[in-house]
Scaffold this motif. Structure first.
Motif, PDB file in Angstrom:
ATOM      1  N   GLY A  53       1.376  -1.038  -0.141  1.00  0.00           N
ATOM      2  CA  GLY A  53       0.109  -0.422  -0.076  1.00  0.00           C
ATOM      3  C   GLY A  53       0.407   1.664  -0.208  1.00  0.00           C
ATOM      4  O   GLY A  53       2.194   1.178   0.782  1.00  0.00           O
ATOM      5  N   ASP A  54       0.471   2.433  -0.491  1.00  0.00           N
ATOM      6  CA  ASP A  54       1.036   3.459  -0.909  1.00  0.00           C
ATOM      7  C   ASP A  54       0.955   3.901   0.597  1.00  0.00           C
ATOM      8  O   ASP A  54       1.449   5.466   1.780  1.00  0.00           O
ATOM      9  N   SER A  55       0.122   3.524   1.688  1.00  0.00           N
ATOM     10  CA  SER A  55       0.383   4.057   3.046  1.00  0.00           C
ATOM     11  C   SER A  55       1.984   4.056   4.221  1.00  0.00           C
ATOM     12  O   SER A  55       1.920   4.264   5.319  1.00  0.00           O
ATOM     13  N   ASP A  93       0.077  -0.596  -4.737  1.00  0.00           N
ATOM     14  CA  ASP A  93      -0.421   0.544  -5.207  1.00  0.00           C
ATOM     15  C   ASP A  93      -0.232   1.883  -6.177  1.00  0.00           C
ATOM     16  O   ASP A  93       1.577   1.909  -5.892  1.00  0.00           O
ATOM     17  N   LYS A 123      -3.312  -1.114  -7.554  1.00  0.00           N
ATOM     18  CA  LYS A 123      -4.433  -1.089  -7.527  1.00  0.00           C
ATOM     19  C   LYS A 123      -4.875   0.946  -7.151  1.00  0.00           C
ATOM     20  O   LYS A 123      -3.555   1.197  -7.144  1.00  0.00           O
TER      21      LYS A 123
HETATM   22  O1  KIV Z   1      -2.041   1.822   1.087  1.00  0.00           O
HETATM   23  C1  KIV Z   1      -3.196   1.608   2.019  1.00  0.00           C
HETATM   24  O2  KIV Z   1      -2.927   0.525   2.909  1.00  0.00           O
HETATM   25  C2  KIV Z   1      -4.385   1.221   1.266  1.00  0.00           C
HETATM   26  C3  KIV Z   1      -5.231   0.433   2.559  1.00  0.00           C
HETATM   27  C4  KIV Z   1      -5.662   1.343   3.090  1.00  0.00           C
HETATM   28  C5  KIV Z   1      -6.526  -0.060   1.697  1.00  0.00           C
HETATM   29  O3  KIV Z   1      -5.261   1.193   0.469  1.00  0.00           O
END
Ligand code: KIV
Length: 274
Positions: A53-55, A93, A123
């Motif tokens: 994830g971009d998180s 992402d 994503k």
């Molecule tokens: O980047 C991320 O971790 C996410 C999740 C919150 C679904 O997109």
């Protein structure tokens, strides 16, 4: 479990297999990972989908939003994760600014991710407004997971991290966008922080798997950010988060014990040297 059944369980997870899981009502597990060591543990534990994830912008780089992370940085994380994973489907992402507004650039970003990380799919956040980018990426045979609801790359537009689509107009747009993503050919959609009733409706209307985070239990699978569920981000406690461990305390105790042992010359002992 029979050997044949175990072999079947250990098969690499594909987008097709996620669809089969939805069809037979088997819930899909998804968790983020950003590095080799954690991805190996999460994969071996049996996770169905690993999201790079971009998180990572928050958890790994300490930014307050996902906006600053770059394509090169996402590729670095993606490569590290893919090297560790044998079974899970790996989703990467596309970061903010690499796919919105220009579908050629979107395709170039997605191609870089697929070529350089060897991930299974990407994503992206949004519906109608990124239709052209979705079409162009899909035309190259790159599978896409959509992401609707609280889309963190739009946080400056929202101005708040509270629940999205509570009002009728926003809920209607979300339903339309979810159908659009399916019609365009996305293999799955993530719904973030929206009312459970709305998420359940979307999951029942779509044939593709719907994965929720803060979207209730009526969807086809759940995703969490690894640092949150392992208790490494103590200050972050939204209602939807269940903490499965308190690693911050465990790590602090271990690190303090090590410091103490070094200070009192207990480490290394006779057996811990050459
Ligand atoms: O980047 C991320 O971790 C996410 C999740 C919150 C679904 O997109």
């Amino acid at each position: 479990m029979s050997v044949a059944k175990r072999d079947l369980e250990n098969r690499k997870v594909t987008t097709h297999r996620l669809m089969e899981m939805k069809q037979r009502g088997e819930k899909i597990s998804m968790l983020t990972a950003y590095d080799y060591s954690m991805a190996r543990i999460i994969d071996e534990a049996g996770m169905d989908v690993i999201l790079v994830g971009d998180s990572a912008s928050n958890t790994m780089a300490g930014n307050t939003t996902t906006l600053p992370i770059t394509l090169d940085q996402m590729i670095y994380h993606g490569k590290s994760v893919v090297k560790a994973v044998k079974r899970a489907l790996v989703v990467v992402d596309l970061p903010f600014g690499t796919y919105q507004g220009n579908s050629k650039e979107a395709l170039a970003s997605a191609v870089r991710v697929m070529k350089e990380t060897h991930a299974d799919c990407i994503k992206i956040e949004g519906g109608l407004e990124i239709k052209e980018s979705i079409e162009r990426i899909l035309s190259a045979g790159i599978p896409i997971m959509g992401h609707l609801g609280l889309t963190p790359q739009s946080i400056n537009k929202f101005g708040t991290y509270t629940v999205r689509a509570k009002e009728e107009a926003e809920a209607k747009k979300l339903i339309e966008d979810a159908h659009l993503l399916e019609e365009l050919g996305c293999f799955s959609v993530t719904l973030e922080k929206i009312p459970a009733k709305l998420a359940t409706q979307v999951a029942s209307e779509l044939a593709i798997p719907v994965i929720g985070i803060g979207a209730g239990g009526g969807v086809d699978g759940q995703v969490l950010v690894m640092h949150d569920m392992l208790g490494l981000t103590k200050g972050f406690s939204p209602r939807f988060l269940r903490r499965y461990a308190n690693l911050e305390d465990i790590i602090t105790t271990a690190v303090q014990s090590y410091i103490e042992d070094v200070k009192r010359e207990d480490f290394p002992n006779e057996k811990e040297q050459y």
